[in-house]
Design a protein around this motif. Sequence first.
Motif, PDB file in Angstrom:
ATOM      1  N   UNK A 150       0.840  -1.202   0.000  1.00  0.00           N
ATOM      2  CA  UNK A 150       0.000   0.000   0.000  1.00  0.00           C
ATOM      3  C   UNK A 150       0.876   1.253   0.000  1.00  0.00           C
ATOM      4  N   UNK A 151       1.934   1.219   0.820  1.00  0.00           N
ATOM      5  CA  UNK A 151       2.840   2.364   0.914  1.00  0.00           C
ATOM      6  C   UNK A 151       3.575   2.589  -0.409  1.00  0.00           C
ATOM      7  N   UNK A 152       3.947   1.490  -1.063  1.00  0.00           N
ATOM      8  CA  UNK A 152       4.627   1.604  -2.347  1.00  0.00           C
ATOM      9  C   UNK A 152       3.739   2.213  -3.417  1.00  0.00           C
ATOM     10  N   UNK A 153       2.496   1.791  -3.461  1.00  0.00           N
ATOM     11  CA  UNK A 153       1.547   2.348  -4.435  1.00  0.00           C
ATOM     12  C   UNK A 153       1.337   3.832  -4.177  1.00  0.00           C
ATOM     13  N   UNK A 154       1.197   4.195  -2.897  1.00  0.00           N
ATOM     14  CA  UNK A 154       1.007   5.614  -2.564  1.00  0.00           C
ATOM     15  C   UNK A 154       2.223   6.438  -2.953  1.00  0.00           C
ATOM     16  N   UNK A 155       3.417   5.886  -2.768  1.00  0.00           N
ATOM     17  CA  UNK A 155       4.629   6.585  -3.162  1.00  0.00           C
ATOM     18  C   UNK A 155       4.622   6.855  -4.670  1.00  0.00           C
TER      19      UNK A 155
END
Length: 316
Positions: A150-155
């Motif tokens: 999720x954090x990677x997609x948001x980045x």
Amino acid sequence: MAIIPIFITIRRIWLRSRRILKVSKIDERVLVLGASSGIGRSIAHLYAERGARVCVVGRREDKVEEVAEECRIRGTLSSGYGPTRVLGISGDFADVDDMVRLRTMLETEWDGVDTVIVAAGVSALQPLMALAGVEANANGTKFTPPKATKEGIQKAVDITALATRVNYVGPLVSAITFIPLLTATSASPSILLISSLAALIPAPTRTLYASTKAASLVLYQALSIEHPAINFTFFAPYTVEGDFRASAVDAGPVREADPNKSGLKREDVALRCIEAVDTYEKTVFMPSWNRIGHLLYWIWPSLVEWRARKKYNFGA
């Protein structure tokens, strides 16, 4: 076939003379957005040397004043019109307040503008999946880790927003702000958008850069239909030497060889840009043979895609 080059040359001379009759070189009022570095800086220098009024705009105040002073010196040495004909204004061309302030200043100082150069932009260097922290193997069939967090997609979304703001929103704000002023105050209103070959021929590791530059290119192509009284020029250069990749919003590695040393000379690109504006050219490829590459992409896409992978040393 033999007379085609002669015909093209005569046509360019005729078109150049048409614009000079409407807007002389020493009366031309030129706004350069993104003038603090790269191609925009070189364009500002050349316009100043031929005696035009030049307004250089960039986000960093120290760099803007540096380029403005360079333009004043060049203008004074070459034409004697330097010191009082150059404006240096710091501002973000994606910021509405900054662009309205700039427009007001141009109305006050020059009573309008004749030529708008949109040269600002940022690069992005990583494959899209890499932005989310996912690396593909050599043939793109397996990923490490197997899926994006999720954090990677948001980045990836956040980085995309940065690229979009500069490469698309900035040109959009500029167009809305200055098209009415150009139309109302110039005898020969012109806009030059410096795009990229990557906006027309997709390249690996340039996913965000190519797509955002393509968006602004199509935006201005559509605007040229909506505003036929303005002469629009779309400039699509090949790789240009210099430190443009230092502006990368994703801070990614550069895969191709000698990215800062190889490529077109900025001064040559700037000279060709000004010639294109002077002669009302619509779409300009540099080098010109890249026009064939654009056509070839639609005729034989696999060949162009293979060549793109080779150029960018991309295996997935």
